[in-house]
Design an enzyme around this catalytic site. Structure first.
Site: not given
Ligand code: 1CP
Length: 372
Positions: A57, A61, A70, A107, A184
């Site tokens: 990540r 953010r 964003r 994502d 999901y």
């Molecule tokens: O890692 C990086 O920097 C690359 C970008 C990336 C990755 C690898 C994002 C951007 N998402 C992910 C993978 C991802 N997305 C996972 C697997 C990794 C982990 O376990 O953290 C999962 C579960 C998600 C699903 C997801 N995306 C959620 C839900 C989480 C939950 O609790 O169910 C959410 C809120 C997101 C949004 C998201 N994806 C990425 C970002 C930067 C964001 C935040 C969005 C924003 O800017 O508001």
């Protein structure tokens, strides 16, 4: 006629004029190995002077620069749909923090969307699927993925990033593991327990296996297309592995991880199954090069000379500590992993309220370290 002289002259002409042109073409293509190839070396089992470092990540953010992009884009999904935004935030941690690898901004949920199960990212709530898939009759809307879908945006972003990186550091591609995506798609949103999805494993296992296979096929196509677009290594996120018992993981996750690992032979693969402390031995027997560990798992979980490299696993909350403590905890972490078999990372994604200074302290501590 004696052809020796014209042939020699021809070879000279070719070498003198064409070789630089060819090498320029190759330099800008994905075939060229990045100058900083520490991450790839560890994945390939080659010697390194220190662990490479990146953060899950990292394109996210916690960086004010990410939040600015964003805000310009208007929404998370708009960033995904505009490859130039996705490319910009992918490069930010490389330029601002000096990490040893970039990870493409996308994502895991883009695969359900491409399969015909779209989601919306609701502010402060996370992903919501208006039409979750809960029985075989719901699967009629699912389709195999192909080009001409939202996935093209990721491939385009990869191409832009590769061009801009100029082979400085490797680019990581990724996808969600089939179980995590199924969770999901059935649940319809994020959850602490994923109890609707888990109920389906017990009440309707055939339906679950049917969708898991479809997700697997889609993921193989998606990862191969990311590789064709230029990524140097891929990571599979099984973020909800920890919701399953060992038996259920071996039934509903492992066989599909195996199919993906067997299909992806072009580049190294990292598998990060969060919470899968119960089957690290089994994971290390997959045909993959790196196993990601969350912070609850001991770095010597696979002995002192594991067959695979390990990635992780500083507790992301350590980055809330004062800087000297972050430095000490990071050094302790490095020393507890087998030298040369370690990719330094956090044990899960960095939290949005962590300061960039704390992240920099973690990264610089790893970069200043040398194996003795
Ligand atoms: O890692 C990086 O920097 C690359 C970008 C990336 C990755 C690898 C994002 C951007 N998402 C992910 C993978 C991802 N997305 C996972 C697997 C990794 C982990 O376990 O953290 C999962 C579960 C998600 C699903 C997801 N995306 C959620 C839900 C989480 C939950 O609790 O169910 C959410 C809120 C997101 C949004 C998201 N994806 C990425 C970002 C930067 C964001 C935040 C969005 C924003 O800017 O508001």
């Amino acid at each position: 006629m004696d052809w020796t002289l014209p042939l020699l002259a021809g070879s000279f002409f070719y070498l003198y004029f064409y070789t630089p042109i060819l090498s320029t073409i190759f330099y800008s293509s994905s075939l060229m190995r990045p100058l900083n190839d520490l991450l790839l070396k560890v994945a390939e089992g080659l010697p390194v002077e220190r662990p490479p470092v990146w953060m899950m990540r990292q394109a996210g953010r916690f960086l004010p620069e990410y939040r600015a992009v964003r805000a310009t884009a208007g929404s998370f999904q708009n960033m995904l749909q505009h490859p130039e935004f996705a490319a910009e935030v992918t490069l930010q941690p490389v330029d601002l923090l000096g990490v040893d690898a970039a990870i493409i901004f996308s994502d895991i949920l883009v695969i359900p969307e491409a399969m015909g199960c779209p989601y919306v990212m609701e502010e402060k709530k996370g992903p919501v699927f208006p039409n979750p898939i809960r029985s075989l009759s719901d699967t009629s809307t699912l389709k195999p993925v192909s080009s001409g879908t939202n996935l093209d945006d990721t491939f385009e972003a990869i191409k832009i990033v590769k061009e801009k990186l100029q082979n400085s550091v490797p680019l990581i591609g990724f996808a969600g593991a089939p179980w995590t995506l199924l969770a999901y798609m059935i649940e319809g949103k994020g959850s602490k327990t994923f109890s609707i999805a888990k109920a389906a494993l017990y009440q309707n296992p055939d339906f679950c296996h049917y969708v898991l296979q479809q997700i697997t096929d889609a993921t193989i196509w998606y990862l191969k297309s990311q590789i064709a677009a230029g990524v140097n290594i891929v990571q599979l996120f099984d973020s909800w592995a920890g919701q399953l018992s060992k038996d259920d993981f071996m039934k509903f996750s492992y066989p599909y991880l195996l199919k993906i690992a067997e299909a992806i032979t072009e580049v190294p693969m990292i598998i990060f199954a969060k919470g899968a402390h119960y089957c690290l031995q089994e994971l290390s027997q997959l045909p993959v090069q790196v196993i990601g560990l969350d912070w609850t798992i001991s770095p010597n979980c696979l002995g002192n000379t594991p067959a695979v490299a390990l990635q992780g696993n500083l507790d992301p909350c350590v980055l809330y500590a004062p800087l000297p403590r972050i430095e000490n905890e990071t050094l302790d972490m490095i020393r507890s992993f087998p030298p040369g078999k370690h990719i330094a990372n956090l044990g899960h994604g960095i939290y949005p309220d962590i300061s960039p200074e704390a992240a920099k302290c973690f990264i610089n501590t790893v970069k200043n370290y040398r194996y003795s």
